[in-house]
Design an enzyme around this catalytic site. Sequence first.
Site, mmCIF file in Angstrom:
data_model
loop_
_atom_site.group_PDB
_atom_site.id
_atom_site.type_symbol
_atom_site.label_atom_id
_atom_site.label_comp_id
_atom_site.label_asym_id
_atom_site.label_seq_id
_atom_site.Cartn_x
_atom_site.Cartn_y
_atom_site.Cartn_z
ATOM 1 N N ARG A 104 59.867 43.875 -66.922
ATOM 2 C CA ARG A 104 59.233 44.877 -66.077
ATOM 3 C C ARG A 104 58.571 44.271 -64.842
ATOM 4 O O ARG A 104 58.681 44.813 -63.737
ATOM 5 C CB ARG A 104 58.227 45.693 -66.898
ATOM 6 C CG ARG A 104 57.480 46.775 -66.124
ATOM 7 C CD ARG A 104 58.334 47.573 -65.155
ATOM 8 N NE ARG A 104 59.555 48.101 -65.746
ATOM 9 C CZ ARG A 104 60.600 48.515 -65.054
ATOM 10 N NH1 ARG A 104 60.593 48.435 -63.727
ATOM 11 N NH2 ARG A 104 61.657 48.991 -65.664
ATOM 12 N N LYS A 139 49.595 48.405 -42.643
ATOM 13 C CA LYS A 139 49.581 49.476 -43.643
ATOM 14 C C LYS A 139 50.391 49.020 -44.860
ATOM 15 O O LYS A 139 51.520 49.435 -45.087
ATOM 16 C CB LYS A 139 50.134 50.768 -43.051
ATOM 17 C CG LYS A 139 49.248 51.324 -41.932
ATOM 18 C CD LYS A 139 49.851 52.561 -41.299
ATOM 19 C CE LYS A 139 48.967 53.086 -40.179
ATOM 20 N NZ LYS A 139 49.552 54.272 -39.493
ATOM 21 N N LYS A 171 42.188 48.894 -29.877
ATOM 22 C CA LYS A 171 42.574 50.285 -30.086
ATOM 23 C C LYS A 171 41.578 51.215 -29.402
ATOM 24 O O LYS A 171 40.597 50.769 -28.786
ATOM 25 C CB LYS A 171 42.686 50.562 -31.580
ATOM 26 C CG LYS A 171 43.627 49.570 -32.290
ATOM 27 C CD LYS A 171 44.031 50.011 -33.649
ATOM 28 C CE LYS A 171 45.189 50.974 -33.564
ATOM 29 N NZ LYS A 171 45.769 51.313 -34.872
ATOM 30 N N GLU A 201 46.243 49.114 -27.084
ATOM 31 C CA GLU A 201 46.870 50.419 -27.309
ATOM 32 C C GLU A 201 46.502 51.374 -26.180
ATOM 33 O O GLU A 201 45.336 51.503 -25.823
ATOM 34 C CB GLU A 201 46.388 50.982 -28.648
ATOM 35 C CG GLU A 201 46.884 52.377 -28.960
ATOM 36 C CD GLU A 201 46.258 52.917 -30.233
ATOM 37 O OE1 GLU A 201 46.667 52.483 -31.317
ATOM 38 O OE2 GLU A 201 45.340 53.760 -30.127
ATOM 39 N N ASP A 222 51.382 54.331 -27.579
ATOM 40 C CA ASP A 222 51.185 55.128 -28.779
ATOM 41 C C ASP A 222 51.560 56.587 -28.585
ATOM 42 O O ASP A 222 51.109 57.244 -27.637
ATOM 43 C CB ASP A 222 49.716 55.024 -29.216
ATOM 44 C CG ASP A 222 49.492 55.558 -30.615
ATOM 45 O OD1 ASP A 222 50.344 55.307 -31.486
ATOM 46 O OD2 ASP A 222 48.461 56.214 -30.850
#
Length: 288
Positions: A104, A139, A171, A201, A222
Amino acid sequence: MTNLPELPSVMVDDAVRAALQEDLGRAGDITTLATIPANATARVVIASRETGVVSGMPLARSAFAAISPNISFETEIDDGGRVEPGSAVARIEGRARDVLSAERVALNYLGHMSGIATATAQFADKIAHTQAKVVCTRKTTPGLRAFEKYAVRCGGGANHRFGLDDAILIKDNHIAVVGSVVSTIEAARKYIGHLVKIEIEVDTLDQLAEALTAKPDVVLLDNMDAATLKEAVAMVTKINPATKTEASGGIKLDTIAKKAEAGVDYISTGWITHSSPVLDLGLDTIIE
């Protein structure tokens, strides 16, 4: 696959041992211990149930080796290799109890990382006719960032920064606190060493024009549509062609090509690491 990075064995082995300890708990694999004779052996194959790209083989190998050094693990498809339904990925042979107890953890790493590699390859294939490169973001799953970013490389993508300490990414909240785009870039440049890149950004062409006066290394464009991205790339080329361009925000398989065709250098997406489906891999016993 060329230029594939290597995962340090100490990183792999430490993560795998922690995963095995979590799975085996306080009493071990009681199902296997209760049902499988101690002297039984097993020959098994890890096979793909669907089309995809393999990643995570070093962790799968480590899982079996950690349970027993006497398990034979033969790789059929290296990381970065593409598979079809029914493709054998690896062949394993050893004491049945050991093989089943490692199964597993090995499949969890392989399935998750191969899913990321597969998703990355799908995005990369969509823009192969352009100069753009698919890159990941921060992320990621806590504790698995190095492995997930490795999987992105296996799928033909590239890595963005690994953490908050290896590059400057300014940012909108940074700009809001400081007060202006240029002042924020200048403050960052005074703080860092000469090897650290600065990216900022921007949401509009006006912000981009202001940012370019301070000559950042990269501009993150963005949530711009393809037409606006094309204007942004033209602006960068005219004012400061040394600045790299990165598109981000809502990147999907059906939109990435048009954004890449606008001429950007990079397209970043968090989806490939935080939402890509697991590649369905299974361990099958070879019965003769």
